[in-house]
Design a protein around this motif. Structure first.
Motif, PDB file in Angstrom:
ATOM      1  N   LEU A  41       0.846  -1.183   0.000  1.00 44.12           N
ATOM      2  CA  LEU A  41       0.000   0.000   0.000  1.00 44.12           C
ATOM      3  C   LEU A  41       0.892   1.247   0.000  1.00 44.12           C
ATOM      4  N   CYS A  73       6.695  11.457  -8.888  1.00 42.21           N
ATOM      5  CA  CYS A  73       5.540  11.762  -9.737  1.00 42.21           C
ATOM      6  C   CYS A  73       6.000  12.201 -11.122  1.00 42.21           C
ATOM      7  N   VAL A 118       2.707   9.683 -12.629  1.00 44.27           N
ATOM      8  CA  VAL A 118       1.557   9.361 -11.777  1.00 44.27           C
ATOM      9  C   VAL A 118       1.359  10.482 -10.763  1.00 44.27           C
ATOM     10  N   GLU A 170      -2.079  12.292  -5.800  1.00 43.98           N
ATOM     11  CA  GLU A 170      -3.432  11.990  -5.318  1.00 43.98           C
ATOM     12  C   GLU A 170      -3.881  10.599  -5.754  1.00 43.98           C
ATOM     13  N   ARG A 171      -3.412  10.192  -6.930  1.00 45.14           N
ATOM     14  CA  ARG A 171      -3.789   8.873  -7.445  1.00 45.14           C
ATOM     15  C   ARG A 171      -2.946   7.773  -6.818  1.00 45.14           C
ATOM     16  N   ALA A 172      -1.701   8.103  -6.448  1.00 42.52           N
ATOM     17  CA  ALA A 172      -0.781   7.071  -5.968  1.00 42.52           C
ATOM     18  C   ALA A 172      -1.007   6.713  -4.511  1.00 42.52           C
ATOM     19  N   GLY A 227      -2.362   5.547  -1.235  1.00 43.72           N
ATOM     20  CA  GLY A 227      -3.486   4.684  -0.902  1.00 43.72           C
ATOM     21  C   GLY A 227      -3.731   3.593  -1.916  1.00 43.72           C
ATOM     22  N   ALA A 228      -3.034   3.635  -3.044  1.00 45.70           N
ATOM     23  CA  ALA A 228      -3.206   2.617  -4.083  1.00 45.70           C
ATOM     24  C   ALA A 228      -2.221   1.470  -3.868  1.00 45.70           C
ATOM     25  N   ASP A 229      -2.412   0.390  -4.614  1.00 42.75           N
ATOM     26  CA  ASP A 229      -1.535  -0.773  -4.534  1.00 42.75           C
ATOM     27  C   ASP A 229      -0.322  -0.579  -5.438  1.00 42.75           C
ATOM     28  N   GLU A 274      -0.359  -2.082  -8.943  1.00 42.27           N
ATOM     29  CA  GLU A 274      -1.302  -1.486  -9.895  1.00 42.27           C
ATOM     30  C   GLU A 274      -0.862  -0.101 -10.337  1.00 42.27           C
ATOM     31  N   ILE A 275      -0.379   0.703  -9.405  1.00 42.29           N
ATOM     32  CA  ILE A 275      -0.070   2.089  -9.721  1.00 42.29           C
ATOM     33  C   ILE A 275       1.360   2.263 -10.241  1.00 42.29           C
TER      34      ILE A 275
END
Length: 345
Positions: free
Chosen positions: A19, A28, A33, A36-38, A40-42, A45-46
């Motif tokens: 995580l 970034c 990426v 804000e998108r990265a 909390g994401a896996d 996947e990110i």
């Protein structure tokens, strides 16, 4: 977040399960990426990093696997789905530090293209140095071995000619070593500027007189100083090196009259060195001050480091340098250095 954003390399922090906890600005930028998108994401996947065989890097990393003493994952080249190459390394943060469970994984990213360019530049430097040293050292070795073995067979005049050649080749090696030291100091930021009051027209006149003494016709040079110049605090040796290199460049690679103009500008003094040769095409102007740039002229010689060093010396004074087409044709190199008093603190 402000602290990690100041890092020059990309940084991603994830927990043991992948995580994403934090991402800095450089990461970034390198990956494309958004933060804000990265966060909390896996990770898989990110940031789906893969090696050259297509294997997923995060899955092969497996923080919970391996010896409990493992804390570092060596840097290696990885690819994003778009084909971009990054050099990625990781550190496993354990609690307790010795033998504990992995709590966080800190991942550093570096631009693979920049690393490749740096390695290519270093390889070019080694190749250039080897090539430039081979010729004078071969000459020195050949003449000294011949003189030692057959001293009595040569006339005094023949000995003098051979010793002069050895002396000139030794000077050539010394100049190369000086250039390499200058490059090293410029790239590492260790170039020191020892300021004193410098008379720029007098220094330019001295350079021209040296060229004339070496055999150049006096009418090939025009030196002009416009308006009254302010007091300039500069490093005299480095200014001589800048002027000498630009004049040498104009004489060797240009044609016709070499003009040196010195004038006062708003924030300092500008010096222009112009020739009447072929000039530098506008599309090549950004490359002129790079290491090993030699252009397309067959008459070009040397290591290709001279203008790179000139730019570094000018910038060490807080100045700027440009190249453009001269009004009469040919190339015009113009550098500007600021006025001011030295900082004795």
């Amino acid at each position: 977040m402000i602290a990690i954003d100041e890092l020059p390399d990309g940084l991603i922090v994830a927990d043991r399960f992948g995580l994403v906890l934090a991402v800095n600005r450089a990461a970034c930028r390198l990956t494309g990426v958004r933060r804000e998108r990265a966060v909390g994401a896996d990770m898989s996947e990110i940031f789906p990093f893969r090696d050259h065989d297509g294997r997923e890097w995060w899955k092969s990393l497996d923080p919970d696997a391996g010896l409990r003493t493992r804390t570092r994952v060596p840097e290696r080249p990885l690819h994003l789905p778009g084909g971009q190459e990054l050099h990625v390394a990781a550190r496993l943060v354990r609690e307790p530090e010795r033998g504990g469970d992995v709590r966080r994984v800190t991942i550093t990213l570096r631009d693979g293209g920049a690393r490749t360019r740096l390695e290519r530049s270093r390889a070019d430097l080694v190749s250039t140095v080897a090539h430039e040293l081979r010729s004078p050292l071969t000459s020195v070795k050949g003449f000294t071995a011949t003189l030692l073995a057959k001293w009595s067979r040569f006339t005094d005049e023949q000995k003098r000619v051979m010793l002069e050649t050895v002396n000139n080749d030794a000077d050539r090696v010394t100049r190369l070593i000086t250039e390499l030291l200058d490059v090293s100091r410029i790239e590492s930021g260790r170039l020191e500027v020892r300021r004193q009051v410098v008379d720029l027209p007098a220094r330019a006149r001295r350079i021209v007189e040296g060229r004339i003494a070496a055999g150049e016709p006096a009418d090939r040079f025009v030196l002009g100083a416009r308006h009254e110049l302010p007091e300039m605090w500069l490093d005299q040796d480095k200014i001589d090196q800048i002027l000498g290199n630009l004049v040498e460049n104009a004489v060797r690679h240009g044609r016709g009259t070499v003009t040196i103009d010195i004038e006062s500008v708003g924030w300092g003094v500008a010096v222009s060195v112009r020739d009447q040769g072929e000039g530098v095409p506008p599309e090549l102007a950004p490359r002129v001050f790079r290491q090993f740039w030699r252009g397309n002229s067959r008459r070009r010689g040397g290591t290709g480091l001279g203008l790179f060093i000139v730019k570094g010396l000018v910038e060490a004074h807080g100045g700027t340098i440009t190249v453009q087409r001269a009004p009469e044709g040919g190339a015009e190199f113009r550098f500007t250095v600021p006025t001011g008093t030295p900082d004795f603190a």
